[in-house]
Design a protein around this motif. Structure first.
Motif, PDB file in Angstrom:
ATOM      1  N   GLY A   1      39.956  43.458  40.872  1.00  0.00           N
ATOM      2  CA  GLY A   1      39.712  43.265  39.446  1.00  0.00           C
ATOM      3  C   GLY A   1      40.481  42.066  38.922  1.00  0.00           C
ATOM      4  O   GLY A   1      41.069  41.293  39.674  1.00  0.00           O
TER       5      GLY A   1
ATOM      6  N   VAL B   1      39.813  46.373  35.098  1.00  0.00           N
ATOM      7  CA  VAL B   1      38.580  45.683  34.713  1.00  0.00           C
ATOM      8  C   VAL B   1      38.261  46.049  33.270  1.00  0.00           C
ATOM      9  O   VAL B   1      38.787  47.013  32.716  1.00  0.00           O
ATOM     10  CB  VAL B   1      37.388  46.081  35.627  1.00  0.00           C
TER      11      VAL B   1
ATOM     12  N   GLU C   1      35.224  52.298  39.814  1.00  0.00           N
ATOM     13  CA  GLU C   1      35.825  52.100  38.497  1.00  0.00           C
ATOM     14  C   GLU C   1      36.069  53.473  37.900  1.00  0.00           C
ATOM     15  O   GLU C   1      35.135  54.261  37.735  1.00  0.00           O
ATOM     16  CB  GLU C   1      34.911  51.257  37.615  1.00  0.00           C
TER      17      GLU C   1
END
Length: 414
Positions: free
Chosen positions: A297, A316, A341
């Protein structure tokens, strides 16, 4: 689809709301058969211990026998690992905010209290020794017979015999972490006058200097294990023998800036890049050659190596606003095996435990399947307390810093 701020590539993104919905379903499946039902997006602990007179708790340490945690009620607690019951409670002169240390499976155990003093107690909770100090901010770490105490107000590191408390050395230090503490050698950044620093290695037995590097105006990153000491900075990576300080190799790596490297099967560098995603760079431990490099990220936060993989925690953008923690798994050739994520807003701690990977990010813990990256469950307390995690024997131990509580969670399928 949207353009990713970090990598500059287009890809599907999962919203925070969708992620939470998926986590709830997966958490229910993963926990079938457990004695307690998971809450929405969460899971109940195997045990939870609250300290009635403490509004806050420290990060915790886990020994073979006890979970060690300091509390705002001025006490160091040793909790039984199997049920969380109190094995001992020792009251110091002030609240304990820093992580305790365990010098052996059954102690002695050490804590820095905000009264400035360092305390050592045995497994029964009896005082072994006490060293007076002046400042509330300090941390402790131990390895074998040495207890290292970092006084962050005067930038001094002191070494004590962990059992007796006899002082072995005191030196000026540059930094705020006690990394590089090996069984017989302690390597750290030493202040060398003005803005100059250098690496110094002292014997843990008596504090005598084994070796030191030339002083420089740059602030080197540092990591060490029993076979190698590695420093980085200004695109140059150097490796030393831990005992004698002999140079093993020097390597020039194209990078913008570094954090402290990480040692595992390879040497891992965190390349922090201003205009694109951060990058993990892997070097061969034998000669420092670049084995591979790959992106994570936009803010690489944690690197956790294992024998067959390396897990990377980064941050992120959340499409719904804010930040999400992300975890990538790479094999030892640099091939990305999966990325996830999470619903956590950061990646402060990242642990590989059993067949799982646990990430803590501020006020949330997320547990992933180690092989696939699928989310098993997440936990966010109703109080929104900050969380710190430790792991041992396939269990996850969580300190609720703002609640004054500790809990144990399962992480594996069995």
């Amino acid at each position: 689809m949207r353009r990713d701020r970090a990598g500059g590539e287009k890809r599907h993104r999962v919203s925070r709301r969708r992620a939470l919905g998926g986590i709830a379903a997966l958490g229910s499946l993963a926990l079938a058969g457990c004695s307690s039902l998971p809450r929405l997006g969460g899971v109940d602990p195997e045990w939870r211990r609250e300290f009635a007179d403490a509004s806050a708790a420290s990060p915790l340490a886990v020994s073979a026998a006890h979970v060690l945690v300091g509390a705002q009620d001025k006490a160091l607690y040793g909790l039984r690992r199997d049920d969380g019951e109190t094995a001992f409670r020792y009251e110091t002169g002030g609240p304990i905010e820093a992580r305790p240390a365990a010098s052996g499976d059954d102690g002695p155990y050490h804590a820095h209290s905000t009264d400035g003093d360092v305390y050592a107690v045995d497994a029964a909770g009896d005082l072994r020794w006490r060293e007076e100090g002046l400042h509330e901010r300090g941390t402790v770490a131990s390895n074998g017979s040495l207890l290292a105490h970092l006084d962050r107000h005067i930038d001094e590191v002191r070494g004590f015999d962990a059992d007796s408390g006899e002082r072995r050395f005191a030196r000026d230090v540059a930094g705020y972490r006690l990394s590089g503490l090996l069984e017989s050698t302690f390597v750290f950044r030493e202040a060398a006058g003005g803005d100059r620093t250098r690496l110094v290695a002292v014997a843990t037995e008596d504090g005598s200097v084994r070796w030191r590097t030339e002083a420089s105006e740059w602030y080197p990153g540092l990591t060490a294990d029993e076979r190698l000491v590695v420093s980085d900075g200004e695109s140059t990576v150097r490796a030393y023998d831990p005992q004698g300080g002999a140079a093993r190799w020097e390597s020039t790596v194209d990078a913008e800036s570094y954090r402290d490297p990480t040692l595992g099967p390879q040497v891992y560098l965190q390349n922090q890049r201003s205009e694109s995603a951060d990058e993990l760079v892997a070097l061969d431990r034998r000669d420092g050659s670049v084995a591979w490099r790959n992106t994570a990220g936009y803010d690489l936060r944690r690197v956790t190596p294992t024998d067959d993989a390396v897990f990377v925690g980064s941050r992120v953008d959340d499409p719904d606003g804010g930040i999400l923690g992300r975890v990538d798994r790479f094999d030892l050739t640099g091939r990305r095996q999966w990325r996830t994520e999470t619903a956590a807003p950061d990646a402060e701690d990242l642990l590989a435990v059993g067949d799982s990977v646990a990430l803590s990010g501020g006020r949330q813990v997320v547990v992933l399947d180690r092989a696939t990256g699928e989310t098993r469950w997440s936990h966010e307390p109703e109080s929104y307390s900050r969380l710190h995690v430790s792991a041992a024997d396939g269990r996850l131990y969580v300190s609720y810093v703002d609640d004054g509580a500790v809990a144990r969670f399962p992480v594996s399928r069995s």
